[in-house]
Design an enzyme around this catalytic site. Structure first.
Site, short mmCIF file in Angstrom:
data_model
loop_
_atom_site.label_atom_id
_atom_site.label_comp_id
_atom_site.label_asym_id
_atom_site.label_seq_id
_atom_site.Cartn_x
_atom_site.Cartn_y
_atom_site.Cartn_z
N HIS A 102 0.83 -1.21 0.00
CA HIS A 102 0.00 0.00 0.00
C HIS A 102 0.86 1.26 0.00
O HIS A 102 2.08 1.21 0.13
CB HIS A 102 -0.93 0.00 1.22
CG HIS A 102 -1.79 -1.21 1.32
ND1 HIS A 102 -2.42 -1.60 2.49
CD2 HIS A 102 -2.15 -2.13 0.39
CE1 HIS A 102 -3.11 -2.69 2.28
NE2 HIS A 102 -2.97 -3.04 1.01
N HIS A 168 -9.90 -13.42 7.74
CA HIS A 168 -9.30 -12.85 6.52
C HIS A 168 -9.70 -13.68 5.32
O HIS A 168 -9.75 -14.91 5.39
CB HIS A 168 -7.78 -12.81 6.65
CG HIS A 168 -7.11 -12.04 5.55
ND1 HIS A 168 -6.78 -12.61 4.34
CD2 HIS A 168 -6.71 -10.74 5.48
CE1 HIS A 168 -6.21 -11.70 3.57
NE2 HIS A 168 -6.15 -10.56 4.23
#
Length: 423
Positions: A102, A168
């Site tokens: 990111h 997740h």
């Protein structure tokens, strides 16, 4: 009846049929004394002596945190860790922002994440997975790649990883070893971790830790250069801390995952025509890339040929960094995109998120309520709407007045599964 979705920072109220099924965990109260609970965990950790007995005053200490797309309450955890280790000079600490792939965080974002006092006192760096000079080689993975980790982490005398644990969509659970791998790994290592074979493995799914190849790889990488101490928490929908897990990485994380399984994995009897989901609100619903998680959670219980309505604010756009949007434009249909990514010759940064999205789109339609432009949503091969209520009402023409509807107000903070199917 009304249902309240987690959406952005303010929430979203929608109207759903009275027969709609609301799927969310039982309400969990935040801890009455969060600091007391964290301090107790630091002093009585799982499988280790107290944190302050493990650290020497001369140690250089690296603390790895999750980036701004995660709601880890580091504005609380980091000051409490620093207080516990107050005998170590502040100049010997570095906080490493585990960005994975990111973007960097700005100083203003770090202030929101950590508090101005910490930002002013402690050195903070963003991890850069593409910058080889900022990485150190620590070994070769049995999964077929060289393993590179953040240099400052590797060279620290004492390494701490923080995080929060939730289900997740391909690693089974977040937190624990994922803070290191992929949080502070090099791009070569991350690309293997996220390749089409790994992501496409049926064991790479919500809540599964048994022979999950992603958990096996992250565990392998962590053992090459392990954190000496883990501090993870669980959160309720108000982002208050509900439990604390600290100590030896794998032992403490396993206890946390068992706790989350008990509180968030919700069985249903059958699949639904329509599933309405959020993406857990801010910070997780900042962009469409992250919103795939909410869609993936809904995918667990939507009928084949059904429809997912995803409400995600997307205040940070698509986002603009990475190849997510570009990959979506490479083929005209989700099936063709999936075939392209599954070709062993295809290898492109961000392909893993598009792969997960395409799998969902081959199964069901997706309608998106967000602040994105109609053009951006359609470019992702989804249908935009400016009203969840109107979108739901319009689906009666497709499924009839008796259409079955499920609502997941907390998005991927709740993981439903159909009884009799693999959870």
């Amino acid at each position: 009846m009304r249902a309240e979705l987690l959406y952005g920072k303010s929430g979203l109220s929608i109207e759903v049929p009275d027969h709609a099924v609301i799927i969310e965990p039982a309400a969990q109260a935040g801890l009455a004394d969060e600091k007391g609970a964290v301090t107790e965990a630091l002093r009585r950790p799982e499988g280790l002596p107290p944190l302050r007995e493990l650290v020497r005053p001369t140690d250089r200490i690296a603390i790895v945190i999750s980036d701004i797309t995660r709601p880890t309450p580091n504005e609380k955890l980091i000051p409490w860790i620093l207080e516990e280790l107050s005998f170590v000079p502040e100049a010997q600490f570095v906080i490493i922002n585990g960005t994975g792939t990111h973007r960097d965080q700005t100083r203003e974002e770090f202030v929101r994440m950590l508090g101005e006092d910490v930002v002013n006192r402690i050195r903070i760096i963003n991890h850069h997975c593409h910058e080889k000079e900022e990485l150190t080689h620590v070994g070769t993975s049995s999964f077929g790649c060289e393993v590179w980790l953040n240099k400052e982490y590797v060279e620290a005398d004492f390494r701490i990883v923080t995080g929060f644990i939730e289900p997740h969509f391909f690693a089974g659970f977040s937190g624990g070893p994922k803070g290191i791998m992929p949080g502070i790994a090099g791009i070569e290592t991350i690309m293997t971790f996220h390749n089409a074979r790994m992501i496409g493995d049926p064991r790479s799914t919500w809540g599964n830790m048994v022979q999950n190849p992603l958990q096996e790889m992250t565990s392998e990488v962590n053992r090459m250069c392990p954190p000496h101490f883990m501090l993870n928490v669980t959160l309720n929908k108000e982002k208050a801390i509900t439990a604390v897990f600290a100590g030896e990485l794998f032992a403490a994380h396993a206890i946390g995952c068992a706790y989350v399984t008990e509180h968030t994995m919700v069985p249903v009897k059958e699949r639904f025509d329509v599933v309405i989901t959020s993406n857990s609100g801010y910070p997780l619903d900042q962009n469409l890339y992250q919103a795939v998680k909410g869609m993936s959670a809904a995918h667990k219980i939507v009928k084949q040929g059904g429809t997912i309505i995803c409400a995600a604010e997307c205040s940070d756009g698509i986002p603009s960094h990475g190849n997510y949007a570009d990959i979506l434009r490479m083929r005209p249909t989700p099936r063709e995109i999936l075939d392209m990514i599954n070709d062993p010759k295809f290898r492109l940064f961000d392909q893993w998120q598009v792969q997960k999205q395409a799998v969902i789109q081959v199964w069901a339609d997706i309608i998106v309520y967000s602040t994105l432009s109609e053009e951006d949503v359609r470019a992702a091969m989804m249908t935009p709407t400016d009203s969840v209520d109107a979108a739901l009402q319009g689906l009666t023409a497709k499924y009839g007045q008796e259409m079955t509807v499920a609502v997941m107000p907390q998005g991927p903070l709740t993981i439903p599964f159909v009884q009799g199917e693999q959870a």
